[in-house]
Design a protein around this motif. Sequence first.
Motif, mmCIF file in Angstrom:
data_model
loop_
_atom_site.group_PDB
_atom_site.id
_atom_site.type_symbol
_atom_site.label_atom_id
_atom_site.label_comp_id
_atom_site.label_asym_id
_atom_site.label_seq_id
_atom_site.Cartn_x
_atom_site.Cartn_y
_atom_site.Cartn_z
ATOM 1 N N ASN A 50 102.134 50.848 -66.283
ATOM 2 C CA ASN A 50 103.035 51.751 -66.995
ATOM 3 C C ASN A 50 103.897 52.523 -66.003
ATOM 4 O OD1 ASN A 50 101.260 53.612 -65.879
ATOM 5 N ND2 ASN A 50 100.192 54.014 -67.817
ATOM 6 N N ALA A 51 104.460 53.630 -66.459
ATOM 7 C CA ALA A 51 105.344 54.424 -65.591
ATOM 8 C C ALA A 51 104.601 54.952 -64.371
ATOM 9 C CB ALA A 51 105.943 55.572 -66.403
ATOM 10 N N GLU A 52 103.329 55.311 -64.541
ATOM 11 C CA GLU A 52 102.540 55.780 -63.397
ATOM 12 C C GLU A 52 102.369 54.656 -62.373
ATOM 13 O OE1 GLU A 52 98.137 57.689 -62.335
ATOM 14 O OE2 GLU A 52 98.562 56.927 -64.349
ATOM 15 N N SER A 54 104.445 52.201 -61.827
ATOM 16 C CA SER A 54 105.729 52.018 -61.147
ATOM 17 C C SER A 54 105.979 53.121 -60.125
ATOM 18 C CB SER A 54 106.853 51.985 -62.188
ATOM 19 O OG SER A 54 108.090 51.739 -61.568
ATOM 20 N N ALA A 55 105.596 54.345 -60.470
ATOM 21 C CA ALA A 55 105.803 55.455 -59.540
ATOM 22 C C ALA A 55 104.979 55.272 -58.277
ATOM 23 C CB ALA A 55 105.451 56.780 -60.219
ATOM 24 N N ASP A 61 108.148 47.342 -56.992
ATOM 25 C CA ASP A 61 108.219 46.975 -58.408
ATOM 26 C C ASP A 61 108.308 45.467 -58.600
ATOM 27 O OD1 ASP A 61 108.682 49.722 -59.967
ATOM 28 O OD2 ASP A 61 109.817 49.791 -58.103
#
Length: 253
Positions: A50-52, A54-55, A61
Amino acid sequence: MNPDPARHASRLRIVLVGTQHPGNIGSAARALKTMGLARLVLVAPEKSPNAESSALAAGADDVLDAAAVYPDLAAAVADCRLVLGCTARSRRVQLEELLPREAASRAVAEAAAGAEVALVFGRERTGLDNHELQLCHAAVHIPANPDYSSLNLAAAVQVLAYELRLALLDDAGPTGQAEPRDPPAAHDEMEGLFAHLSQTLEQIDFHKGRAPESAMRKLRRMFLRARLDQREVRLLHGILADAERMAMLAGRR
């Protein structure tokens, strides 16, 4: 002149089993990319990236987005000729134990010979279970501080990725000059042999009322140590088929 380290890296995959925290998936992707690796495989993660993720991938990525997802470990390593399970615990499943540098050297040597290779990491809290370790050819132990051996999943991936990088830079290992005469058996071919062996032992009444699990564990270890090639696996299938035929004829008599 040393070969390009990416030459054999494409045959090396890092497999994360049952990952519980999406952030660890992203951190693992970052660990791979920093060491020139790109193949991340996920087995039944509790949560999808999820976004975490990707961060924490921090620019990796492409590795994260390309990660393949499988429902179980057997499917994820079916085409592999070498599967190394990274575990911090001593289990009932007895496997050859390797240090990270030994494991990386063997992995890269196999990749240089044209084999697909997997390094498998378990869940953050419980690691790999016994069934999953049964699918591995050897265990890899990071010699951490015994008084505080708690190592984060992504940190463990980074340690092994670093050792793989060193081995890749070291001329792709000792077997980089010659291809084997006959390819080593892939993981699914070995599992097929074990299934046939178990069936044959039942038909010839080898166990004589005893539980078959102990004998099969020992036979698995013996054949995995032998590193059978495809021709040898076919030969053993032929022997087992003849044994089954003779058992059937004996039963008719």
